[in-house]
Design a protein around this motif. Structure first.
Motif, short mmCIF file in Angstrom:
data_model
loop_
_atom_site.label_atom_id
_atom_site.label_comp_id
_atom_site.label_asym_id
_atom_site.label_seq_id
_atom_site.Cartn_x
_atom_site.Cartn_y
_atom_site.Cartn_z
N ASN A 27 0.89 -1.16 -0.11
CA ASN A 27 -0.01 0.09 -0.04
C ASN A 27 0.76 1.24 -0.09
O ASN A 27 1.74 1.64 1.01
N LEU A 28 0.85 1.93 -1.23
CA LEU A 28 1.74 3.34 -1.19
C LEU A 28 1.52 4.24 -0.05
O LEU A 28 2.52 4.68 0.61
N GLY A 29 0.27 4.50 0.21
CA GLY A 29 -0.08 5.37 1.42
C GLY A 29 0.42 5.10 2.77
O GLY A 29 0.74 5.95 3.39
N GLU A 30 0.24 3.77 3.11
CA GLU A 30 0.72 3.35 4.51
C GLU A 30 2.25 3.32 4.31
O GLU A 30 2.88 3.72 5.42
N GLU A 31 2.91 2.85 3.15
CA GLU A 31 4.25 2.88 3.39
C GLU A 31 4.96 4.33 3.41
O GLU A 31 5.93 4.39 4.10
N THR A 32 4.19 5.40 2.78
CA THR A 32 4.69 6.90 2.59
C THR A 32 4.58 7.32 4.09
O THR A 32 5.58 7.98 4.58
N LEU A 33 3.52 6.87 4.71
CA LEU A 33 3.15 7.36 6.13
C LEU A 33 4.31 6.87 6.99
O LEU A 33 4.66 7.55 7.83
N LYS A 34 4.47 5.48 7.00
CA LYS A 34 5.65 5.12 7.72
C LYS A 34 6.90 5.76 7.48
O LYS A 34 7.70 6.08 8.60
N MET A 35 7.25 6.02 6.56
CA MET A 35 8.48 6.71 6.12
C MET A 35 8.72 8.15 6.67
O MET A 35 9.49 8.53 7.14
N SER A 36 7.36 8.92 6.43
CA SER A 36 7.23 10.21 6.91
C SER A 36 7.41 10.40 8.24
O SER A 36 8.01 11.32 9.05
N ASN A 37 6.81 9.31 9.03
CA ASN A 37 6.75 9.24 10.46
C ASN A 37 8.37 9.02 11.15
O ASN A 37 8.77 9.66 11.94
N GLU A 42 13.02 11.37 13.77
CA GLU A 42 14.48 11.55 13.56
C GLU A 42 14.77 12.99 13.84
O GLU A 42 15.70 13.32 14.91
N TRP A 43 13.98 13.84 13.25
CA TRP A 43 14.39 15.30 13.41
C TRP A 43 13.85 15.87 14.63
O TRP A 43 14.47 16.82 15.25
N THR A 44 12.79 15.30 15.26
CA THR A 44 12.22 15.66 16.53
C THR A 44 13.27 15.43 17.45
O THR A 44 13.40 16.15 18.45
N ALA A 45 13.75 14.23 17.52
CA ALA A 45 14.84 13.58 18.39
C ALA A 45 16.17 14.78 18.44
O ALA A 45 16.60 15.11 19.31
N ARG A 46 16.52 15.09 17.11
CA ARG A 46 17.64 15.90 17.11
C ARG A 46 17.40 17.26 17.76
O ARG A 46 18.16 17.74 18.29
N PHE A 47 16.35 17.73 17.26
CA PHE A 47 15.78 19.03 17.82
C PHE A 47 15.90 19.21 19.35
O PHE A 47 16.29 19.93 19.95
N THR A 48 15.01 18.09 19.89
CA THR A 48 15.01 17.88 21.24
C THR A 48 16.32 17.90 21.89
O THR A 48 16.48 18.57 23.05
N ALA A 49 17.24 17.02 21.32
CA ALA A 49 18.69 16.95 22.06
C ALA A 49 19.38 18.10 21.68
O ALA A 49 20.26 18.65 22.82
N ARG A 50 19.14 19.12 20.85
CA ARG A 50 19.97 20.10 20.59
C ARG A 50 19.37 21.14 21.51
O ARG A 50 20.24 21.95 22.48
N LEU A 51 18.16 21.31 21.98
CA LEU A 51 17.59 22.16 23.05
C LEU A 51 17.89 21.69 24.28
O LEU A 51 18.27 22.73 25.24
N LYS A 52 18.11 20.52 24.73
CA LYS A 52 18.85 20.13 26.08
C LYS A 52 20.26 20.55 26.24
O LYS A 52 20.47 20.66 27.18
#
Length: 57
Positions: A27-37, A42-52
């Protein structure tokens, strides 16, 4: 934490796997959503680490 180059390589590999899966009938939509998440997490974790690091000083 992995370097940006390592994560870029991992993302590239994941994208290739996604294309193969979709070509195989996944399923293209499902696979794309997984990749987007994964990318967002990844970027949320990087941003959080930088703020810390900033606010520890």
């Amino acid at each position: 934490m992995p370097t940006p180059e390592e994560t870029a390589d991992a993302r590239q590999q994941r994208a290739e796997e996604l294309l193969k899966a979709v070509a195989g009938g996944a399923n293209l939509g499902e696979e794309t959503l997984k990749m987007s998440n994964e990318f967002t997490d990844e970027w949320t974790a990087r941003f959080t680490a930088r703020l810390k690091r900033i606010f520890r000083r």
